[in-house]
Design a protein around this motif. Structure first.
Motif, mmCIF file in Angstrom:
data_model
loop_
_atom_site.group_PDB
_atom_site.id
_atom_site.type_symbol
_atom_site.label_atom_id
_atom_site.label_comp_id
_atom_site.label_asym_id
_atom_site.label_seq_id
_atom_site.Cartn_x
_atom_site.Cartn_y
_atom_site.Cartn_z
ATOM 1 N N GLY A 40 0.875 -1.154 0.181
ATOM 2 C CA GLY A 40 0.069 -0.038 0.068
ATOM 3 C C GLY A 40 0.949 1.151 0.065
ATOM 4 N N GLY A 41 0.502 2.118 -0.688
ATOM 5 C CA GLY A 41 1.365 3.448 -0.880
ATOM 6 C C GLY A 41 0.898 4.433 0.376
ATOM 7 N N ILE A 42 1.912 4.787 1.074
ATOM 8 C CA ILE A 42 1.791 5.776 2.098
ATOM 9 C C ILE A 42 2.136 7.242 1.507
ATOM 10 N N ASN A 43 3.322 7.156 0.934
ATOM 11 C CA ASN A 43 3.870 8.502 0.316
ATOM 12 C C ASN A 43 2.724 8.927 -0.667
ATOM 13 N N THR A 44 2.338 10.036 -0.567
ATOM 14 C CA THR A 44 1.124 10.632 -1.385
ATOM 15 C C THR A 44 1.672 10.858 -2.625
ATOM 16 N N SER A 45 2.786 10.909 -3.159
ATOM 17 C CA SER A 45 3.260 11.185 -4.259
ATOM 18 C C SER A 45 3.335 10.018 -5.320
ATOM 19 N N PHE A 46 2.891 8.823 -4.564
ATOM 20 C CA PHE A 46 2.887 7.386 -5.242
ATOM 21 C C PHE A 46 1.603 7.258 -5.852
ATOM 22 N N HIS A 47 1.470 6.422 -6.938
ATOM 23 C CA HIS A 47 0.058 6.317 -7.579
ATOM 24 C C HIS A 47 -0.063 4.405 -7.674
ATOM 25 N N PRO A 48 -1.336 4.082 -7.411
ATOM 26 C CA PRO A 48 -1.233 2.599 -7.652
ATOM 27 C C PRO A 48 -0.819 2.323 -9.146
ATOM 28 N N GLY A 49 0.215 1.148 -9.066
ATOM 29 C CA GLY A 49 0.873 0.714 -10.416
ATOM 30 C C GLY A 49 2.368 1.266 -10.461
ATOM 31 N N ASP A 50 2.574 1.835 -9.383
ATOM 32 C CA ASP A 50 4.109 2.371 -9.238
ATOM 33 C C ASP A 50 5.077 1.308 -8.886
ATOM 34 N N LEU A 51 6.392 1.225 -9.067
ATOM 35 C CA LEU A 51 7.046 0.255 -8.600
ATOM 36 C C LEU A 51 8.153 1.047 -7.733
ATOM 37 N N LEU A 53 -7.440 7.680 0.140
ATOM 38 C CA LEU A 53 -8.319 7.799 -0.765
ATOM 39 C C LEU A 53 -9.865 7.415 -0.037
ATOM 40 N N ASP A 54 -10.982 8.063 -0.546
ATOM 41 C CA ASP A 54 -12.128 7.763 0.103
ATOM 42 C C ASP A 54 -12.740 6.556 -0.496
ATOM 43 N N GLN A 55 -11.899 5.411 -0.420
ATOM 44 C CA GLN A 55 -12.535 4.255 -0.809
ATOM 45 C C GLN A 55 -12.080 3.014 0.348
ATOM 46 N N PRO A 56 -12.969 1.731 0.359
ATOM 47 C CA PRO A 56 -12.058 0.723 1.267
ATOM 48 C C PRO A 56 -11.128 0.024 0.465
ATOM 49 N N LEU A 57 -10.479 -0.576 1.140
ATOM 50 C CA LEU A 57 -9.213 -1.618 0.554
ATOM 51 C C LEU A 57 -9.789 -2.898 0.440
ATOM 52 N N ASP A 58 -9.366 -3.459 -0.633
ATOM 53 C CA ASP A 58 -9.874 -4.578 -1.146
ATOM 54 C C ASP A 58 -8.821 -5.412 -1.814
ATOM 55 N N HIS A 59 -8.750 -6.839 -1.412
ATOM 56 C CA HIS A 59 -7.649 -7.667 -2.038
ATOM 57 C C HIS A 59 -7.727 -7.759 -3.499
ATOM 58 N N ARG A 60 -8.890 -7.561 -3.863
ATOM 59 C CA ARG A 60 -9.058 -7.611 -5.415
ATOM 60 C C ARG A 60 -8.489 -6.540 -6.130
ATOM 61 N N GLU A 61 -8.559 -5.379 -5.489
ATOM 62 C CA GLU A 61 -7.661 -4.061 -6.205
ATOM 63 C C GLU A 61 -6.128 -4.567 -6.075
ATOM 64 N N VAL A 62 -5.749 -5.154 -5.147
ATOM 65 C CA VAL A 62 -4.455 -5.620 -5.046
ATOM 66 C C VAL A 62 -3.979 -6.450 -6.028
ATOM 67 N N GLN A 63 -4.760 -7.449 -6.454
ATOM 68 C CA GLN A 63 -4.606 -8.395 -7.388
ATOM 69 C C GLN A 63 -4.781 -7.905 -8.974
ATOM 70 N N GLU A 64 -5.497 -6.964 -8.906
ATOM 71 C CA GLU A 64 -5.810 -6.290 -10.363
ATOM 72 C C GLU A 64 -4.825 -5.482 -10.663
#
Ligand code: HPA
Length: 270
Positions: free
Chosen positions: A113-124, A239-250
């Motif tokens: 999970g990204g804690i640094n707010t300059s990160f985006h999902p999909g970053d390495l 973000l204003d959304q719940p965390l979900d293992h499916r998002e992690v996998q996707e």
């Protein structure tokens, strides 16, 4: 524990004499990299008596021995986690085993999970350091003197030389590689927003449920370690959304090729 490890080495040596130079642990959703190597032997963990086996969907559970970019490698498709109920010593057993099989380099990958707010999902993210203080040390208990010292130095868990090679590899592969500190928490629940604010205040850039313990065990035995997180989601409360293992996998699935390109290029560099 050391006797058990030696027993596993013997069992594996009956199936393959490949001596890996690098060991790569493939994290959640990143297991497909196994198809990129010229495999020579496949050893399901279930063939190793008493070996910890993963219970998580998306984790295959086997060692793959082979060659990638000319480098002899062993891949772990699937790892076990502390939250599955195993002791830390069991969680790090496969990493130690790969070291005993000859691997000098350990590449740890994970979904985080990204804690640094300059990160985006999909970053390495390249791991530059870690925070282990929220989980027990895998080195607790009688020291395995054959592997390493009682009080190992952890000043450079992640090899600066390998980190440089990953940066060079990222440039060559056209990957915008972020960098940061990874904190391991026990899971299996995701964190609360307050916990994420705490971790940010402590200097963490990403959070996950693996990697740190394996890095410590590998460092204890003198392996050179590097780590890559796939930022699969923004951590809780960002973000204003719940965390979900499916998002992690996707997300892990979506960046699979970027990840594979980076690892492939890295193996050419080492
Ligand atoms: N927290 C902990 N572990 C994780 C996360 C997260 O947000 N995402 C993927 N693994």
């Amino acid at each position: 524990m050391y006797g058990r490890l030696k027993g596993y080495v013997e069992t594996i040596r009956r199936k393959t004499d490949l001596v890996p130079r690098a060991a790569i642990v493939l994290g959640s959703g990143l297991g497909a990299y196994g198809e990129q190597i010229e495999a020579e032997a496949e050893i399901p963990y279930s063939e190793l008596e008493g070996f910890p086996v993963s219970t998580v969907a998306g984790h295959k559970g086997r060692f793959l021995f082979g060659t990638a970019q000319g480098v002899p490698v062993v891949l772990m498709q699937g790892r076990v986690h502390y939250y599955e109920g195993y002791d830390m010593q069991e969680v790090v057993l496969p990493a130690r085993l790969m070291g005993m099989l000859g691997a000098q380099i350990l590449v740890l990958t994970n979904a985080a999970g990204g804690i640094n707010t300059s990160f985006h999902p999909g970053d390495l993210m390249l791991l530059t350091d870690h925070i282990s203080s929220f989980v027990p040390s895998p080195l607790r208990g009688a020291n395995i003197d054959e592997l390493g010292p009682r009080f190992p130095d952890m000043s450079h868990v992640y090899s600066p030389a390998l980190a440089d090679k990953l940066r060079t590899a990222a440039d060559a592969a056209g990957v915008d590689l972020k960098e940061g500190v990874y904190a391991q928490l026990s899971g299996p629940n995701y964190e609360t927003p307050a916990e994420i604010r705490m971790l940010r205040a402590l200097g963490a850039d990403a959070v996950g449920m693996s990697t740190v313990c394996e890095a410590m065990a590998a460092r204890h035995m003198g392996m050179e370690v590097c780590g890559i997180s796939c930022i699969t989601n923004m951590a809780a409360g960002i973000l204003d959304q719940p965390l979900d293992h499916r998002e992690v996998q996707e997300t892990a699935d979506r960046v699979k090729e970027k990840f594979e390109g980076l690892v492939t290029q890295f193996l050419r560099e080492i």
